[in-house]
Every structure is written in C-alpha cells, then in structure tokens.
Scaffold this active site. Sequence first.
Site, PDB file in Angstrom:
ATOM      1  CB  SER A   1      98.839 -53.754  43.139  1.00  0.00           C
ATOM      2  OG  SER A   1      98.124 -53.104  42.102  1.00  0.00           O
TER       3      SER A   1
ATOM      4  CE1 TYR B   1     100.456 -57.529  40.198  1.00  0.00           C
ATOM      5  CE2 TYR B   1      98.678 -55.965  39.783  1.00  0.00           C
ATOM      6  CZ  TYR B   1      99.959 -56.233  40.243  1.00  0.00           C
ATOM      7  OH  TYR B   1     100.728 -55.221  40.750  1.00  0.00           O
TER       8      TYR B   1
END
Length: 267
Positions: free
Chosen positions: A162, A176
């Site tokens: 990501s 995350y």
Amino acid sequence: MSPDAATRPVPTDPARRPATRPVTIVTGGGRGIGAAISERLAADGHDLFLTYRDRRDDAEAVAERCRAAGARVVLHRVELADLDAVAAVVPTAVAEFGTVTGLVNNAGITGRIGPFLDAPIEESELVFRINVLATIVLCRSAIAHMSTVLGGAGGSIVNISSGAATTGSPDTYIPYAASKAAVNVLGMGLAKEFGMAGVRVNTVSPGTTHTEIHAAAGRPNAPAERAARFPMRRAAEPHEIAGAVAHLLSDDASYTSGADIRITGGA
C-alpha cells in the site's frame, strides 16, 4: 502450525504439469483488486487458484468470467487468520494443477479507520496476522515449491502492499501502514535471498482505490473524500492495479526482482 509445514517442498507430479500455461494463486481473488487481477491474468493466459473468505457467489462470478477467457479456475475458501489453513494453500493448488508458477498475496485488511489511540490492540494483532504472517507463510510455501535449488522450476511472487507503507497514514490506520511497511521489507529480503533460486519477488503498492475495503473500515466514501489530495484528483480503479501485477508476473519482467511499483496517482 508445524515449523516446517510451510517450507517443506511440495512435490510436483510431472504428468500433471501444464506444458505452457502459468498457474497463479491469487489470495482474495473474488473481489476488488483481487478480482481485477484474476481477470487480467486469465486474459493473459494464466490458470488460477483463487482464495476467498466469504461471499462465495462473488468469487464464483469472477471464476466464471475467468473461465470464459479460457482459464482453468479452482476456488478455495480459507481464513487467512488461520495460519495452519494458510500453510495448506500452496500444496492444495499443486495437487490441483501439478505446479504453481506464481503467487499474488493480495488479500488483506485495514482495521477501522480512525485515530491511533482508538485502535484496539486485538485489531492490530489481527491486521498483522493476516497482512504479514499469512503472507510470510504463503511465501515460504511457494518458494519451497518454486526454488530451483530444491528441485522446482522457478517462479514469481507479487505482494500487494500500500502507498500507506511510506506515509504512515496518521489519523487513519497507522497499524495497517506499519503492516504494509513490513510487506515491503519482506519482498526486498526475499528477492535478495532467493534470486539465485529462480524466484522473483516484487511488490505493488496501490494508493486509495475504489474497493469495498473502505466500507469494511467504516468509511465507504473514503476514495471520494481523499481525491482532492492526489495530483490526479481521483482514486484508482482496480484494473489500474492489475496491469502492474500482470507485468511483474510476465516474461517482460524477467529481470525485475525486489521492485516496488507505487500506483498512487502521483502522491
């Protein structure tokens, strides 16, 4: 899980080895970015072993579209938080197809969007278990099967990270972001350790993309809300991520390993 379960070489039956078609595992292949990757790979001539956690109907719909493109597709339900079940994914795929040539570690979770101090440690633990530990288990098992040193034919792994891995995502989902930073380092290390064994490992890092992951995190409108921050003034579409994955699995990327392709609209 047995310490050796994920690293024991998975035997290949030469009689079941496809002559030319690559066989690729895509985790979370039934929705969102995973679905787009699956359909692109089917169009590029891959046979597919697609994992899903729930919503079997969605996974079946993706599988049917891939079959219409000429792919052989096997669906496999797995809970990635169960590392024993994860360790069985590659052996099951090899039993079905005779070999595995590619792995796309796509499935993952974000946890709830919000301030760092509001994130329960139990949620962060689950994020790391699914995003990092399951990815490690799958990579170990796939490399043990693919490694030319261990009798395999080589292969390619693409880990989906990501853009958050390099921003930290303050006030959004720091745990995350940290898990995806771990995925980036994992890919870098594996590429260096197993390049001599015929296994390429690369990373694709999408920015905000139009998928259901935002709704699961409590902010279904996140792509639209964030769009003004991006140089291109929009979030990505899943097919824009799939193209990079297909490239990294292809012969065109035969000398590409240890790379991280950021698909973040210039951010």
